[in-house]
Design a protein around this motif. Structure first.
Motif, PDB file in Angstrom:
ATOM      1  N   ILE A   1      43.000  48.164  42.133  1.00 49.53           N
ATOM      2  CA  ILE A   1      42.742  46.781  41.691  1.00 49.53           C
ATOM      3  C   ILE A   1      43.879  46.265  40.806  1.00 49.53           C
ATOM      4  O   ILE A   1      44.533  45.279  41.129  1.00 49.53           O
ATOM      5  CB  ILE A   1      41.378  46.697  40.961  1.00 49.53           C
ATOM      6  N   LEU A   2      44.152  46.961  39.690  1.00 49.80           N
ATOM      7  CA  LEU A   2      45.204  46.466  38.790  1.00 49.80           C
ATOM      8  C   LEU A   2      46.596  46.617  39.423  1.00 49.80           C
ATOM      9  O   LEU A   2      47.511  45.854  39.118  1.00 49.80           O
ATOM     10  CB  LEU A   2      45.126  47.176  37.432  1.00 49.80           C
TER      11      LEU A   2
ATOM     12  N   GLY B   1      42.353  39.464  43.838  1.00 47.09           N
ATOM     13  CA  GLY B   1      42.054  40.894  43.695  1.00 47.09           C
ATOM     14  C   GLY B   1      41.218  41.165  42.469  1.00 47.09           C
ATOM     15  O   GLY B   1      39.988  41.241  42.531  1.00 47.09           O
ATOM     16  N   VAL B   2      41.878  41.275  41.335  1.00 42.61           N
ATOM     17  CA  VAL B   2      41.187  41.677  40.105  1.00 42.61           C
ATOM     18  C   VAL B   2      40.088  40.672  39.727  1.00 42.61           C
ATOM     19  O   VAL B   2      40.222  39.467  39.932  1.00 42.61           O
ATOM     20  CB  VAL B   2      42.214  41.842  38.950  1.00 42.61           C
ATOM     21  N   GLY B   3      38.989  41.193  39.181  1.00 38.48           N
ATOM     22  CA  GLY B   3      37.849  40.366  38.795  1.00 38.48           C
ATOM     23  C   GLY B   3      38.098  39.647  37.484  1.00 38.48           C
ATOM     24  O   GLY B   3      37.683  40.098  36.417  1.00 38.48           O
TER      25      GLY B   3
ATOM     26  N   TYR C   1      28.510  42.564  33.961  1.00 38.64           N
ATOM     27  CA  TYR C   1      28.492  41.149  34.365  1.00 38.64           C
ATOM     28  C   TYR C   1      27.256  40.418  33.851  1.00 38.64           C
ATOM     29  O   TYR C   1      26.778  39.483  34.492  1.00 38.64           O
ATOM     30  CB  TYR C   1      28.571  41.047  35.902  1.00 38.64           C
TER      31      TYR C   1
ATOM     32  N   LYS D   1      34.093  39.955  30.939  1.00 38.89           N
ATOM     33  CA  LYS D   1      33.846  38.768  31.770  1.00 38.89           C
ATOM     34  C   LYS D   1      33.016  37.735  31.019  1.00 38.89           C
ATOM     35  O   LYS D   1      33.362  36.561  31.009  1.00 38.89           O
ATOM     36  CB  LYS D   1      33.096  39.128  33.055  1.00 38.89           C
TER      37      LYS D   1
ATOM     38  N   PHE E   1      32.206  38.479  42.963  1.00 38.69           N
ATOM     39  CA  PHE E   1      32.857  38.921  44.188  1.00 38.69           C
ATOM     40  C   PHE E   1      32.093  38.567  45.449  1.00 38.69           C
ATOM     41  O   PHE E   1      30.875  38.462  45.448  1.00 38.69           O
ATOM     42  CB  PHE E   1      33.056  40.444  44.155  1.00 38.69           C
TER      43      PHE E   1
ATOM     44  N   ARG F   1      36.990  42.978  49.308  1.00 38.83           N
ATOM     45  CA  ARG F   1      36.344  42.264  48.202  1.00 38.83           C
ATOM     46  C   ARG F   1      37.211  41.094  47.753  1.00 38.83           C
ATOM     47  O   ARG F   1      38.351  41.263  47.395  1.00 38.83           O
ATOM     48  CB  ARG F   1      36.141  43.240  47.033  1.00 38.83           C
TER      49      ARG F   1
END
Ligand code: LMR
Length: 394
Positions: free
Chosen positions: A13-14, A32-34, A208, A240, A342, A368
């Motif tokens: 991800i990162l 990509g990254v959340g 989340y 988040k 996502f 994702r």
């Protein structure tokens, strides 16, 4: 030291964000990254956070060490947030992010309980790495049904019934990462009752809260475990919901069978934190405590959180509509049923690579998509590109 060592693979991800930053193409999109983005594609600092920081700038009077567990007031606010009120049979420590909380939890499991942890298939890409690094054996249970794009309820419950006593099961409290498929309140009750009956423990990853339905409604899973009176742990991340990503702000809460056991738990939470990182970084926790202790700031924060959730819901609807209009070969209605940041799009690895290589659109290899990164400015281009990827002959 490094001569004969093979380079480590980039993070799923990162690592994508690094590749994105190095991509010289002008029109590129990172899904990509959340990370939440506003309509202009910017990740804002919440106004409630800025206001709390102003207060801290004026009132903070030391940079001396934090207590190992963080400040008691932070622990109290975290418990009120995750349980609705303080829980006498639980102990909370302030950790560097949700990742820090998961790692401390893994150390505790290895030392005092389970050597095996079960994660959902699929799960957040870093879960496996964290647990394996702590010396746990990682196994997986069925969760997502790619055909129905929903919970594989039969496979899920069957697996839970067969997990050996003493093992640990990692559960996503809400906004399952990466699938966005959550279980219902009744299903949570069923899960907690199986845990009690079979004697396995739960580690609930709560990254989340507030991105599903609301701060209160997203507690449903934690509440089911609390009612079942079993031991369990909750790893919280405030990256988040407070937009504090880089402040690395999280918490680990261990819920024990009785208040006396919680005393024992906190001693080990602290001993574990001390050897891993000594004591937590102060700033993010102080921001959260300042916000949650003020009625005015917490009301402002809730409004900001609601706005982020609503923007993501709109982006979901626009993505589903945009793809449908472009004639993609699938029913996109599942996208609006998924919860959180996502959308588990169903894109194959080849399609993901096509989007990166040909269109400079970055999404995670599992397919994702970070819906929170879609904006009015990039939506049409992304829909065009995804439709082109999906409509290509295999
Ligand atoms: C994600 O899943 O993208 C986020 O939780 C960020 C991360 O650390 O992977």
């Amino acid at each position: 030291m490094w001569k004969n060592v093979e380079a480590a693979p980039a993070d799923a991800i990162l690592g994508l964000t690094e590749a994105f930053k190095n991509d010289p193409r002008f029109a590129k999109v990172n899904l990509g990254v959340g990370v939440y983005k506003d309509e202009e594609g910017h990740t804002p600092i919440l106004t409630s956070v800025k206001k709390a920081e102003k207060i801290l700038l004026e009132t903070e009077n030391t940079k001396s060490y934090m207590p190992i567990a963080g400040e008691a007031a932070y622990g109290t606010e975290v418990q009120k947030m995750i349980f609705g009120s303080v829980c006498e049979r639980s102990a909370t420590i302030h950790t560097p992010g949700g990742t820090g909380a998961l790692r401390v939890a893994a150390e505790l499991l290895r030392n005092f309980s389970s050597k095996t942890i079960w994660v959902s298939n699929p799960t957040w890409a870093n879960h496996n790495n964290i647990f394996e690094a702590a010396g746990l054996t990682v196994k997986s249970y069925p969760y997502y049904d790619a055909k129905t794009k929903d919970l594989d309820a039969a496979g899920f419950f069957d697996a839970l019934e067969n997990i050996p006593a003493g093992d640990c099961v990692l559960l996503h409290a809400c906004c399952h990462n990466p699938s966005g498929v959550d279980i219902s309140a009744d299903q949570w009750k069923q899960v907690a009752s199986i845990a009690q009956k079979k004697g396995w423990s739960a580690l609930v990853d709560f990254a989340y809260q507030g991105f599903g339905e609301s701060i209160e409604a997203d507690r449903v899973g934690v509440e089911a475990f609390l009612a079942s009176e079993t031991d369990f742990m909750v790893a919280s991340s405030f990256s988040k919901n407070f937009g504090l990503y880089r402040e690395r702000t999280g918490a680990l809460t261990a819920v024990a069978a009785a208040p006396a056991d919680a005393e024992t738990a906190i001693s080990h939470l602290k001993a574990t934190a001390r050897v891993l990182y000594s004591n937590p970084p102060a700033h993010g926790g102080q921001i959260i405590t300042t916000i949650l202790q003020s009625e005015e700031l917490s009301n402002l924060w809730k409004t900001e959180l609601d706005a982020m959730r609503e923007r993501i819901a709109q982006a979901r609807a626009a993505l589903a509509e945009g793809l449908t209009e472009r004639g993609v070969p699938m029913d996109c209605s599942f996208m609006t049923r998924q919860k959180g940041m996502f959308s588990f799009s169903g894109l194959t690895k080849d399609q993901v690579n096509f989007l990166k290589d040909e269109k400079a659109i970055y999404i995670v290899g599992s397919g994702r998509i970070n819906v929170a990164g879609l904006t009015p400015g990039n939506m049409a281009g992304v829909c065009d590109a995804v439709a082109e990827a999906m409509n290509q002959p295999a």
